[in-house]
Design a protein around this motif. Structure first.
Motif, PDB file in Angstrom:
ATOM      1  N   ILE A 163    -101.687  62.159 102.030  1.00  0.00           N
ATOM      2  CA  ILE A 163    -102.079  61.192 103.056  1.00  0.00           C
ATOM      3  C   ILE A 163    -101.372  59.883 102.728  1.00  0.00           C
ATOM      4  O   ILE A 163    -101.587  59.298 101.668  1.00  0.00           O
ATOM      5  CB  ILE A 163    -103.603  60.980 103.060  1.00  0.00           C
ATOM      6  N   LYS A 164    -100.530  59.434 103.622  1.00  0.00           N
ATOM      7  CA  LYS A 164     -99.753  58.224 103.402  1.00  0.00           C
ATOM      8  C   LYS A 164    -100.512  57.002 103.905  1.00  0.00           C
ATOM      9  O   LYS A 164    -100.981  56.974 105.039  1.00  0.00           O
ATOM     10  CB  LYS A 164     -98.404  58.328 104.118  1.00  0.00           C
ATOM     11  N   LEU A 204    -103.574  49.467  91.915  1.00  0.00           N
ATOM     12  CA  LEU A 204    -104.678  49.880  91.047  1.00  0.00           C
ATOM     13  C   LEU A 204    -105.924  49.034  91.286  1.00  0.00           C
ATOM     14  O   LEU A 204    -107.049  49.543  91.255  1.00  0.00           O
ATOM     15  CB  LEU A 204    -104.254  49.787  89.577  1.00  0.00           C
ATOM     16  N   GLU A 205    -105.732  47.742  91.532  1.00  0.00           N
ATOM     17  CA  GLU A 205    -106.895  46.885  91.790  1.00  0.00           C
ATOM     18  C   GLU A 205    -107.570  47.268  93.108  1.00  0.00           C
ATOM     19  O   GLU A 205    -108.802  47.260  93.211  1.00  0.00           O
ATOM     20  CB  GLU A 205    -106.471  45.422  91.788  1.00  0.00           C
ATOM     21  N   LEU A 206    -106.761  47.623  94.116  1.00  0.00           N
ATOM     22  CA  LEU A 206    -107.329  48.107  95.380  1.00  0.00           C
ATOM     23  C   LEU A 206    -108.125  49.389  95.139  1.00  0.00           C
ATOM     24  O   LEU A 206    -109.234  49.560  95.677  1.00  0.00           O
ATOM     25  CB  LEU A 206    -106.203  48.356  96.383  1.00  0.00           C
ATOM     26  N   LYS A 214    -101.761  47.230 104.572  1.00  0.00           N
ATOM     27  CA  LYS A 214    -102.640  47.484 105.722  1.00  0.00           C
ATOM     28  C   LYS A 214    -103.917  48.233 105.326  1.00  0.00           C
ATOM     29  O   LYS A 214    -104.660  48.677 106.210  1.00  0.00           O
ATOM     30  CB  LYS A 214    -101.879  48.264 106.786  1.00  0.00           C
ATOM     31  N   THR A 215    -104.140  48.385 104.035  1.00  0.00           N
ATOM     32  CA  THR A 215    -105.289  49.162 103.583  1.00  0.00           C
ATOM     33  C   THR A 215    -106.317  48.250 102.912  1.00  0.00           C
ATOM     34  O   THR A 215    -106.020  47.584 101.915  1.00  0.00           O
ATOM     35  CB  THR A 215    -104.854  50.258 102.596  1.00  0.00           C
ATOM     36  N   THR A 216    -107.511  48.231 103.449  1.00  0.00           N
ATOM     37  CA  THR A 216    -108.610  47.469 102.857  1.00  0.00           C
ATOM     38  C   THR A 216    -109.358  48.361 101.868  1.00  0.00           C
ATOM     39  O   THR A 216    -109.256  49.596 101.924  1.00  0.00           O
ATOM     40  CB  THR A 216    -109.592  46.999 103.937  1.00  0.00           C
TER      41      THR A 216
END
Length: 405
Positions: free
Chosen positions: A354-355, A253-255, A360-362
């Motif tokens: 979409i996975k 959630l923070e991302l 690995k996600t910024t």
């Protein structure tokens, strides 16, 4: 048939099980009005049951909560299912004792367990107490090792040995009917492990496939603008970010919050609703001030139907609801969670979602995906949506069979 007493035990890890269980129970009542259902579950499933007006078994508050074990086993947004199962052993013992005492004090005409593995094991060990037809509901088959750790691989092998026990020994399992929520191709066509049977062969032999279970009629949610108006959303692009029924996933959630702030540079009128679920306080999360924060949303699928893009965990319930509603969505499977890995495989087969991987996600990458996908038309494969009705029909057939014995 006369009054039929049914005990429905809902696996309480998250809210996915109880959501489909209520849908099945409603279909069962529609076909067989003389059914009287009592429920055994733990919080937050009990909150959903009480809101739906369902009747809980007296003393249900003493039934152990699987979510606590899962949250203890989790490391951030990573949950190894084997670690969770090992931490749940104490809770399983308490639940088995509760269940055995219950069936000793009250007679039931049918007992249904949704992923209640401890109850299945209890009935194998105490077969003399089984005086009723018992139904198990599954949505995956066996565990997969998610790391190269030899202890995890050994633990997974042992668990799969137990899972395939009855099939390997050609003996009747404790359940009289096993319903699988999904289709045969959802089961990987590989083995449980060395010298163990193939999963899909096992499932085809022991399980009855019913398709997917939804607590709503998809056709009633085809008019997105009408739903938005009813839910008092504006016409601005709407992003919904949601967790499951546990407190696991604060980092996700923070991302999403960081990505939302960046995405607003490209979509200034972007609106966002963040749903923390029933076990995570919004006060513990660092989120932008201009988002709308919600806790427990009983009919979250209505908000999914109104959105232009959803970002969710990789659980089957939310992702399949979004697939059926034909809404674009991004999902993050919990790291190390082999069941959500199976969900990812299923979604890929259907061309849905979409996975992304959380580690690995910024924020910039996620913001780019939000901008690219919000409001897109999607072309997911059609999926069977009448699982609740099919389940109810199979339950009635089982009851009729036992009444004739």
């Amino acid at each position: 048939m006369g009054k039929i007493n049914v005990l429905y035990i809902s696996g309480s890890l998250g809210l996915g099980h109880v959501t489909r269980d209520i849908a099945i129970a409603n279909q069962l009542r529609g076909l067989l009005p003389e059914v009287d259902i009592e429920w055994l579950a733990a919080n937050p499933a009990t909150a959903l049951l009480e809101e739906a007006g369902e009747k809980l078994v007296p003393g249900t508050d003493r039934y152990s909560n699987e979510n606590v074990s899962a949250e203890k086993a989790a490391k951030g947004s990573s949950l190894n299912l084997l670690s969770y199962l090992l931490k749940s052993r104490g809770e399983w013992k308490k639940n088995i004792d509760f269940f055995l005492n219950l069936i000793s004090s009250k007679e039931y005409d049918l007992i249904i367990g949704d992923e209640t593995y401890e109850i299945n094991l209890a009935l194998r060990e105490h077969s003399e107490k089984k005086k009723f037809p018992f139904v198990m509901i599954f949505d995956f088959v066996g565990l997969h090792a998610m790391t190269n750790n030899p202890l995890e691989r050994l633990g997974v092998y042992y668990w799969n040995l137990v899972w395939s026990h009855d099939y390997r020994l050609k003996q009747k399992p404790p359940y009289d009917l096993a319903l699988f929520v999904g289709e045969p191709e959802d089961v990987p066509d590989d083995t449980f492990g060395f010298m163990l049977p193939r999963r899909r062969e096992f499932a085809n032999a022991l399980y009855t496939f019913i398709g997917y279970v939804f607590p709503f009629d998809v056709a009633q949610y085809s008019d997105k603008q009408a739903i938005r108006k009813r839910l008092e959303y504006s016409e601005d692009p709407l992003l919904i970010c949601s967790l499951g029924g546990t407190s696991i996933g604060k980092e996700q959630l923070e991302l999403c919050g960081q990505a939302y702030t960046i995405a607003k540079n490209s979509i200034p009128n972007l609106k966002a609703v963040f749903v923390t679920g029933p076990r995570l306080s919004g006060k513990t999360i660092n989120l932008p001030e201009d988002i709308e924060l919600k806790g427990f949303v009983p009919k979250l699928y209505e908000h999914f139907s109104a959105c232009d893009l959803a970002i969710v965990q990789g659980g089957a319930t939310s992702t399949l609801e979004l697939t059926a509603l034909r809404r674009p969505f991004i999902y993050f499977p919990l790291e190390g969670h082999c069941e959500q890995a199976s969900v990812s495989r299923m979604l890929a087969q259907k061309g849905a979602g979409i996975k992304l991987r959380l580690k690995k996600t910024t924020p910039e990458l996620l913001a780019d995906q939000i901008v690219k996908n919000i409001g897109n038309e999607v072309s997911y494969a059609d999926i069977p949506r009448d699982g609740a009705l099919k389940a109810a029909q199979h339950l009635i057939k089982l009851l009729e069979k036992f009444r004739k014995l």
